[in-house]
Design an enzyme around this catalytic site. Structure first.
Site, PDB file in Angstrom:
ATOM      1  N   ASP A  51      20.301 141.666  84.640  1.00 41.08           N
ATOM      2  CA  ASP A  51      21.392 140.821  84.151  1.00 41.08           C
ATOM      3  C   ASP A  51      21.068 139.342  84.361  1.00 41.08           C
ATOM      4  OD1 ASP A  51      23.798 139.744  83.441  1.00 41.08           O
ATOM      5  OD2 ASP A  51      25.014 141.026  84.733  1.00 41.08           O
TER       6      ASP A  51
ATOM      7  N   GLY B  66      23.187 138.816  74.284  1.00 36.68           N
ATOM      8  CA  GLY B  66      22.810 138.546  72.891  1.00 36.68           C
ATOM      9  C   GLY B  66      22.115 137.209  72.671  1.00 36.68           C
TER      10      GLY B  66
ATOM     11  N   ASP C 140      30.831 140.367  77.706  1.00 37.04           N
ATOM     12  CA  ASP C 140      31.464 141.556  78.279  1.00 37.04           C
ATOM     13  C   ASP C 140      32.665 142.003  77.440  1.00 37.04           C
ATOM     14  OD1 ASP C 140      29.616 140.968  80.159  1.00 37.04           O
ATOM     15  OD2 ASP C 140      30.990 140.995  81.863  1.00 37.04           O
TER      16      ASP C 140
HETATM   17  C1  GLA Z   1      27.906 140.559  83.831  1.00 37.84           C
HETATM   18  C2  GLA Z   1      27.545 141.767  82.990  1.00 37.84           C
HETATM   19  C3  GLA Z   1      28.486 142.923  83.287  1.00 37.84           C
HETATM   20  C4  GLA Z   1      28.435 143.253  84.767  1.00 37.84           C
HETATM   21  C5  GLA Z   1      28.726 142.000  85.597  1.00 37.84           C
HETATM   22  C6  GLA Z   1      28.498 142.240  87.075  1.00 37.84           C
HETATM   23  O1  GLA Z   1      29.141 140.039  83.490  1.00 37.84           O
HETATM   24  O2  GLA Z   1      27.569 141.446  81.619  1.00 37.84           O
HETATM   25  O3  GLA Z   1      28.140 144.048  82.525  1.00 37.84           O
HETATM   26  O4  GLA Z   1      27.179 143.762  85.083  1.00 37.84           O
HETATM   27  O5  GLA Z   1      27.899 140.919  85.201  1.00 37.84           O
HETATM   28  O6  GLA Z   1      28.716 141.114  87.841  1.00 37.84           O
END
Ligand code: GLA
Length: 501
Positions: A244, A286, A307
């Site tokens: 991430d 993206g 998200d």
């Molecule tokens: C980001 C990701 C989520 C999740 C959070 C965790 O927002 O896009 O899917 O993994 O971090 O902190």
């Protein structure tokens, strides 16, 4: 053009939760993917998903050298040394009969030959995740029989590592050990024992970190510790990594494409050197049109937007924006395929965190929930539940266990579907499937019930077609030229067409 007649019945938020998926019958049925990729020399772990009255007896003919199948659990394990494509036949029997299904094992460089299926902790547990919740979730995947429909990953999201500035003493400690290996926090006392437990249930285990110094929730990330972090994940026994972006912004030299790609190329190359297979999920929302390069950067899937559940109240809006518009606007159907999939985020059904300290039912209406699962299957998206798997109601279970819908998602051709017609909020989608049939989705994004027609010329088909309703698992008959159906507000009718002759 989509023909439609508006029926003056308006959307009601108190829709009944109609369970469309029929219960699996007592006879044996083999479900899930028809193809699976593994690298030479890596531990092989695949449990044959099958429903039917227990006890079931499992047998596989044509297994490559190095693999064995446990006849009582359906667990296939071992190691394949020689690359190649192996055509096997799965057989599952009980006192009522026998089911057979051809299954391809491809031993080579490519993992994730079909979209991932499983569960992720984020949208229900967020920062409250613990070892015992992960164990209970793995047990629930078996108890609810989701495992028998092809779900296999149990994935920890953020918040398992050390959080240096936390007020909770359980999260404090050294971020890395003296050799530079990342530590887990005290809610995860023994990661190796946890993955062993998950594996013992016939499931696979996933983990999460960031290429930046900190994860999105402010826990330790892998920045400058990439080698040791990957080695530790492999040693702990993980099979999946969500990587991430988050705080990588702070360390990236600039906003160029090469800087966007750099941490993912670095990590995927390190993962390739590990002695177990780890599927890599790129999570960077993206940026830089990741769908165009996610696969060449070593990703097995890439998040296509922010998200979906970032704001609990707005999940419905996000579903239509990211699920439909991001996908069609960027022609994402061109990019997903075996080994690398578009990932529009998790299935937001069942009980979710409302980010205010409580778990509450998804704000999606029942029709919107059918829409999400159908759309994800047509798009060949990962089917990852992120609601509470330990407390699934019959409706949510029905959404997750329709084998004819899952078959569309897991189709071995791996060709994502696309929208072929639209008029106002009424859309017709099509996905070509490996057996020459097509899956068709009639989606109604309007706030009223409406009649939607799928026209043969828009679908690129001709002649008589045998049409089946996939959610109800019912034959609808033979049709020529067009097929019409009334679709609920924000709802869907999912179909499969085979040439009648
Ligand atoms: C980001 C990701 C989520 C999740 C959070 C965790 O927002 O896009 O899917 O993994 O971090 O902190």
């Amino acid at each position: 053009m989509v023909l439609f007649v508006v029926l003056l019945v308006f959307c009601s938020c108190n829709q009944s939760k109609t369970i469309l998926t029929p219960k699996p019958g007592p006879g044996p049925r083999i479900n899930g993917a028809r193809i699976f990729g593994v690298r030479p020399g890596s531990p092989f772990l695949f449990r044959i998903p099958a429903t039917g009255e227990r006890p079931l007896i499992y047998r596989v003919t044509g297994l490559p050298e190095g693999l064995v199948c446990d006849s009582l659990t359906g667990q296939i394990s071992g190691v394949i040394r020689n690359p190649g494509k192996y055509t096997t036949i799965f057989e599952v029997s009980n006192r009522l009969g026998i089911a057979e299904k051809p299954f391809k094992i491809v031993c080579g460089d490519t993992l994730a030959l079909t979209p991932h299926m499983g569960w992720n902790s984020w949208y229900v547990w967020e920062s409250h995740i613990t070892d015992s919740i992960m164990r209970a979730s793995a047990e629930a995947m078996v108890r609810t029989e989701l495992i028998d429909h092809g779900y296999m990953y149990i994935n920890i999201d953020d918040c398992w590592a050390v959080k240096a500035d936390s007020k909770d003493p359980m999260l404090l400690g050294e971020p890395y050990d003296t050799d530079g290996y990342m530590n887990s926090n005290r809610y995860f006392p023994d990661m190796h024992a946890l993955t062993s437990y998950i594996h013992s249930l016939g499931l696979k285990a996933g983990i999460y970190t960031s290429p930046g110094p900190l994860t999105c929730a402010g826990y330790t990330g892998a920045w400058k510790h990439e080698e040791t972090t990957a080695a530790r994940f492999a040693d702990w026994g993980f099979d999946f990594l969500k990587y991430d972006w988050c705080s990588y912004d702070q360390v990236a030299a600039d906003t160029s494409l090469s800087e966007l790609q750099k941490p993912y190329i670095l990590m995927s190359n390190i993962l390739k050197r590990q002695d177990r297979d780890m599927v890599l999920n790129l999570c960077q929302y993206g940026m830089g049109d990741v769908w165009k390069w996610g696969k060449s950067a070593g990703g097995n899937s890439w998040r296509t937007a922010g998200d979906l559940g970032g704001s609990f109240e707005k999940i419905g809006t996000a579903l239509f924006r990211d699920g439909f518009d991001v996908y069609t606007g960027n022609e994402l159907y061109k990019y997903g395929g075996p080994g690398g999939w578009n990932d529009p985020d998790y299935l937001l059904i069942g009980l979710l965190s409302n980010w205010k300290g409580a778990t509450v039912p998804t704000p999606l209406t029942p029709d919107e929930q059918y829409t999400q699962v159908s759309l994800w299957s047509l798009q060949a998206a990962p089917l990852i539940l992120s609601g509470d798997i330990t407390r699934l109601d019959e409706f949510t279970l029905g959404l997750l266990t329709n084998d004819e819908i899952i078959e569309v998602d897991q189709d071995p051709l791996g060709k994502p579907g696309r929208r072929v017609a639209m008029e106002n909020g009424l859309e017709v989608w099509k996905r070509e499937l490996g057996d020459g049939s097509i899956a068709v989705g009639l989606f109604n994004r309007e706030n009223y019930r409406a009649r939607i027609s799928a026209l043969w010329n828009e679908l690129g088909i001709s002649g008589q077609q045998r049409v089946r309703d996939l959610w109800r698992q019912k034959e609808l008959g033979h049709f020529s030229g067009k097929f019409s159906s009334t679709v609920n507000a924000h709802g869907v009718v999912m179909l499969r067409f085979w040439p009648a002759n």
